[in-house]
Scaffold this motif. Structure first.
Motif, PDB file in Angstrom:
ATOM      1  N   ARG A  52      49.532  50.009  42.872  1.00  0.00           N
ATOM      2  CA  ARG A  52      50.787  50.113  42.119  1.00  0.00           C
ATOM      3  C   ARG A  52      51.317  51.534  42.251  1.00  0.00           C
ATOM      4  O   ARG A  52      50.572  52.506  42.171  1.00  0.00           O
ATOM      5  N   ARG A  53      52.626  51.627  42.475  1.00  0.00           N
ATOM      6  CA  ARG A  53      53.291  52.930  42.565  1.00  0.00           C
ATOM      7  C   ARG A  53      54.388  53.015  41.505  1.00  0.00           C
ATOM      8  O   ARG A  53      55.123  52.056  41.290  1.00  0.00           O
ATOM      9  N   THR A  54      54.467  54.147  40.878  1.00  0.00           N
ATOM     10  CA  THR A  54      55.528  54.382  39.901  1.00  0.00           C
ATOM     11  C   THR A  54      56.586  55.277  40.544  1.00  0.00           C
ATOM     12  O   THR A  54      56.317  56.460  40.821  1.00  0.00           O
ATOM     13  N   PRO A  55      57.769  54.711  40.823  1.00  0.00           N
ATOM     14  CA  PRO A  55      58.797  55.513  41.496  1.00  0.00           C
ATOM     15  C   PRO A  55      59.201  56.726  40.659  1.00  0.00           C
ATOM     16  O   PRO A  55      59.202  56.691  39.424  1.00  0.00           O
ATOM     17  N   SER A  56      59.488  57.812  41.336  1.00  0.00           N
ATOM     18  CA  SER A  56      59.931  59.030  40.668  1.00  0.00           C
ATOM     19  C   SER A  56      61.223  59.513  41.308  1.00  0.00           C
ATOM     20  O   SER A  56      61.307  59.643  42.534  1.00  0.00           O
ATOM     21  N   ARG A  57      62.223  59.753  40.475  1.00  0.00           N
ATOM     22  CA  ARG A  57      63.520  60.189  41.010  1.00  0.00           C
ATOM     23  C   ARG A  57      63.445  61.575  41.620  1.00  0.00           C
ATOM     24  O   ARG A  57      64.182  61.907  42.551  1.00  0.00           O
ATOM     25  N   LEU A  64      51.793  58.858  44.285  1.00  0.00           N
ATOM     26  CA  LEU A  64      50.446  58.444  44.653  1.00  0.00           C
ATOM     27  C   LEU A  64      50.187  57.029  44.143  1.00  0.00           C
ATOM     28  O   LEU A  64      50.543  56.701  42.999  1.00  0.00           O
ATOM     29  N   PRO A  65      49.587  56.183  44.967  1.00  0.00           N
ATOM     30  CA  PRO A  65      49.324  54.813  44.520  1.00  0.00           C
ATOM     31  C   PRO A  65      48.173  54.771  43.523  1.00  0.00           C
ATOM     32  O   PRO A  65      47.239  55.570  43.589  1.00  0.00           O
ATOM     33  N   GLU A  66      48.256  53.838  42.587  1.00  0.00           N
ATOM     34  CA  GLU A  66      47.201  53.621  41.604  1.00  0.00           C
ATOM     35  C   GLU A  66      46.508  52.299  41.924  1.00  0.00           C
ATOM     36  O   GLU A  66      47.152  51.260  42.048  1.00  0.00           O
ATOM     37  N   PHE A  67      45.201  52.364  42.070  1.00  0.00           N
ATOM     38  CA  PHE A  67      44.435  51.169  42.422  1.00  0.00           C
ATOM     39  C   PHE A  67      44.427  50.195  41.247  1.00  0.00           C
ATOM     40  O   PHE A  67      44.061  50.548  40.128  1.00  0.00           O
ATOM     41  N   VAL A  68      44.852  48.946  41.522  1.00  0.00           N
ATOM     42  CA  VAL A  68      44.911  47.924  40.476  1.00  0.00           C
ATOM     43  C   VAL A  68      43.693  47.018  40.525  1.00  0.00           C
ATOM     44  O   VAL A  68      43.095  46.694  39.497  1.00  0.00           O
ATOM     45  N   GLY A  69      43.314  46.592  41.706  1.00  0.00           N
ATOM     46  CA  GLY A  69      42.163  45.709  41.795  1.00  0.00           C
ATOM     47  C   GLY A  69      41.932  45.211  43.212  1.00  0.00           C
ATOM     48  O   GLY A  69      42.737  45.445  44.119  1.00  0.00           O
TER      49      GLY A  69
END
Length: 240
Positions: A52-57, A64-69
């Motif tokens: 999962r990535r949280t877009p930043s303006r 940086l990607p966050e490992f979900v599973g």
């Protein structure tokens, strides 16, 4: 290749088992077993991960990607069936066996928890392609027919998606009280012998008898599949 080498070649097989009665439980007894006439020429194994990535303006680059599973393993293979060498036979019986893996079992319907059988592909000593799963897709192509229209050859393409998961606390140091396994009875087996192998204590046979509803510990028919409770469950039964 010499006849001796061919005779010793490992044959692949598919086993259909009763789906678990509850979450985290092991699959039940064997419903059907299909010994493949021909070993697969190709096995496709895949596994996925989710990020999962949280877009930043304001970020100049992607976040940086966050490992979900981690996703389940998926095994895909083709099963070739041929009945041309057998008189008055058809490949439909083997196809029917595979079709059983796509519909709820009578036992699961009786529990009011419909579920299709669990499937396991096994081929010699292979480990990465041998796991408990469910049939996620099945397609059959009939390629040869008898004069009366009876199918004589078929190619079955199927995908098995991993379904086995460790129940909560099932890592090696968890001390879980619910770990269970299964054992297929062979000639000469006894509950006391099985308890000695599993727990190092032959007197713990009552836990196995209780888990399988066995009244007569001497009446064990070869081929019967027994549920073997985890060690801590066995001690609880003994202390009760």
């Amino acid at each position: 290749m010499s006849p001796a080498v061919r005779a010793g070649r490992a044959r692949a097989q598919l086993t259909l088992k009763e789906p678990p009665a509850s979450v985290g439980a092991r699959p039940g007894g064997t419903i059907a077993r299909l010994n493949l006439q021909f070993n697969p020429s190709t096995l496709s194994l895949s596994k996925s991960t989710e990020w999962r990535r949280t877009p930043s303006r304001t970020a100049a680059e992607s976040a940086l990607p966050e490992f979900v599973g981690s996703g389940p393993r998926r095994l895909s293979l083709d099963v070739f069936l041929d009945a041309t060498a057998r008189h008055d036979d058809s490949v439909e019986q083997a196809v029917d066996t595979l079709m059983k893996a796509c519909v709820p079992t009578p036992a699961s319907l009786g529990r009011k928890k419909p579920a299709s059988p669990w499937v396991r592909f096994e081929w010699g000593s292979a480990r990465t392609t041998s796991f408990d799963g469910v049939l996620s897709s099945l397609s059959v192509s009939y390629t040869l027919f008898d004069v009366d229209g009876k199918p004589l050859r078929a190619t079955c393409s199927l995908s098995i998606e991993e379904a086995s998961v460790d129940p909560p606390g099932q890592n090696p140091t968890s001390g879980s009280r619910t770990a269970r396994s299964t054992h297929t009875v062979v000639a000469g087996d006894s509950l006391a012998l099985l308890a000695w192998r599993e727990y190092g204590d032959a007197t713990a046979w009552r836990a196995i008898a209780e888990a399988n509803g066995i009244d007569d510990p001497m009446a064990l028919a070869p081929g019967t599949e027994l549920v073997v409770p985890g060690a801590r469950d066995a001690w609880d039964e003994e202390d009760a």
